[in-house]
Design an enzyme around this catalytic site. Structure first.
Site, short mmCIF file in Angstrom:
data_model
loop_
_atom_site.label_atom_id
_atom_site.label_comp_id
_atom_site.label_asym_id
_atom_site.label_seq_id
_atom_site.Cartn_x
_atom_site.Cartn_y
_atom_site.Cartn_z
N ASN A 211 0.82 -1.21 0.00
CA ASN A 211 0.00 0.00 0.00
C ASN A 211 0.85 1.26 0.00
O ASN A 211 0.54 2.24 -0.68
CB ASN A 211 -0.96 0.00 1.20
CG ASN A 211 -2.23 -0.77 0.89
OD1 ASN A 211 -2.44 -1.21 -0.24
ND2 ASN A 211 -3.08 -0.95 1.87
N CYS A 263 -7.77 2.83 3.11
CA CYS A 263 -6.51 2.10 3.30
C CYS A 263 -5.26 2.97 3.20
O CYS A 263 -4.47 3.01 4.15
CB CYS A 263 -6.40 0.97 2.29
SG CYS A 263 -7.64 -0.29 2.55
#
Ligand code: UDX
Length: 437
Positions: A211, A263
């Site tokens: 991420n 996220c």
């Protein structure tokens, strides 16, 4: 396989539904009474394309049920997945592990048959060892193993991402537990999906590194866009030019108003904290977090500049407020910074979004809501595209030009070619379009 999925939030519900579609017997355990009642009635509490039909089918075929009784659900389960939330802790950005550890304690207290406890929630490195310790301390008698199985699904394409992932990552050290997880994911082996087996810590780090890397890619191209604007370059062509190099790749190089969502903002901040805590500062990610935060306000400035340096008393039409298309999620959406700043500068906002509902109305007080782009544009002094929903991709630009009071068209997602906008009689402002606006 019999699977218990604890937490029917985004990750838990999508994973539970998809596992049942693989042919496994899945019980989703949800504590929130309202949500549980909705799920038991076959309703989907979130907007995710394709989820409802998959859920309905698997409920009808008897493989998917919902309950609040963890003890009964776990009885005889081959695997118990933890998919509870790990929000950012207020103030310091650490991942708040309260729900994960509370769940581990509950599992420890109620587990009666041997199982594999699998963490799907995004958790900082070291969490799975702690989960192992907590369960063992509560329940020294029942055999169990712990595994980490991070999830990489994107909102809006979650079903597709789950069913056709690039890879499955499993952190597991017990051979029997590894066999259970391989069995659970066996349907994907037909597609030759790589299943990467690692240690617990490695799997945990993979999730954050993935991420953070993607967030870095976006932030990188956003800064290159700024340079294009100052020098006459075109960021879309730059992205193409670098993306064709297979070592770089063309994905996640769309310059825009900065990343948001459930996220990237939370996970980049948590990685920064973990790095500091362990004496391994993640300086690149620290910079990414700061640059992305500043970008949202920079968008406000861009809009004000396009409106001639002052928005006091002007009405601005805003298309799209969710953090990205195909979701109703408002978490860390750029609109949540840009719209209040524009209103503070004296602008009136008329917004429209295909899915943003009551939550958006509540999060954006003072905004007027229109039914579509044309209604929003009517009589406005400028139009801004913040989220690239499909319905905003094929606008009748001459009609928009006719509806606007002044022809200011700001495309923060670069969905329209500059000349098409100009040909419609609109003044174009995009992202990283140095030659043109
Ligand atoms: C992300 C990851 O992609 C996924 O693997 C992880 O499991 C959860 O976080 P998601 O937040 O659903 O998924 O959305 P994503 O499509 O990745 O977009 C995140 C943000 O980045 C959005 O705000 C989007 O607008 C922005 N973005 C994405 C860009 O600005 N440019 C891009 O090129 C790509």
């Amino acid at each position: 396989m019999k699977i218990t999925m604890i937490g029917a939030g985004y990750v838990g519900l999508v994973s539970g539904v998809c596992f049942s579609d693989f042919g496994h017997e899945v019980i989703c355990v949800e504590k929130d009474r309202n949500k549980l009642a909705q799920l038991q009635a076959g309703e989907v509490p979130i907007y995710e394309p394709g989820l409802k039909s998959l859920m309905t089918r698997n409920i009808a075929e008897g493989r998917l049920t919902f309950s609040d009784d963890l003890e009964t659900a776990m009885d005889g389960s081959d695997a118990v997945f933890i998919a509870v939330g790990t929000p950012s802790r207020r103030g310091d950005g650490f991942a708040d592990l309260t729900y994960v550890y509370d769940t581990a304690r509950e599992i420890g207290q109620k587990l009666k048959t041997p199982t594999v406890v699998v963490t799907k929630s995004t958790v900082p490195v070291g969490t799975n060892r702690e989960v192992q310790r907590i369960i063992a301390a509560c329940n020294p008698a029942t055999e169990f193993a712990v595994a980490s199985n991070p999830e990489f699904l994107r909102e809006g394409s979650a079903i597709e991402d789950f069913m056709r992932p690039n890879r499955v990552v499993v952190g597991v050290e017990d051979p029997q537990a590894e066999t259970v997880l391989r069995q659970i994911y066996r349907p994907l082996s037909l597609r030759e999906t790589p299943l990467l087996v690692t240690g617990l810590e490695t799997a945990e780090i993979i999730k954050y590194a993935a991420n953070a890397f993607l967030a870095t890619k976006i932030t990188f191209i956003n800064e290159i866009a700024d340079l294009c604007e100052k020098t006459g370059g075109d960021v879309q062509q730059v992205a193409k030019g670098i993306g064709l190099d297979a070592r770089i790749g063309g994905k996640f190089l769309h310059a825009g108003p900065g990343y948001g969502g459930s996220c990237f903002p939370k996970d980049t901040q948590a990685l920064v904290q973990t790095g500091q805590q362990h004496g391994a500062p993640q300086r690149i990610v620290e910079t990414v977090v700061a640059v992305n935060a500043a970008r949202k306000s920079a968008m406000t400035e861009k809009i004000i500049a396009a409106c001639g340096g002052d928005v006091a008393g002007k009405r601005i039409a805003v298309l799209g407020v969710t953090f990205k298309p195909n979701t109703d999620d408002m978490r860390d959406a750029p609109s949540l910074v840009i719209l209040p700043e524009l209103m503070a500068a004296g602008a009136e906002i008329t917004a429209t979004d295909p899915e943003a509902g009551a939550e958006a109305v509540q999060l954006l007080p003072g905004v007027d809501w229109a039914k579509d782009a044309y209604a929003a544009a009517e009589g406005a002094d400028a139009l801004v595209i913040i989220t690239e929903w499909n319905t905003f991709r094929g606008l009748d630009l001459p009609r928009i030009a006719g509806l606007l009071k002044s022809p200011v068209f700001i495309d923060l997602r670069n969905i329209y070619p500059v000349d098409e906008v100009q040909d419609a009689g609109l003044i174009h402002t995009g992202i990283g379009k140095g030659g043109a606006g």
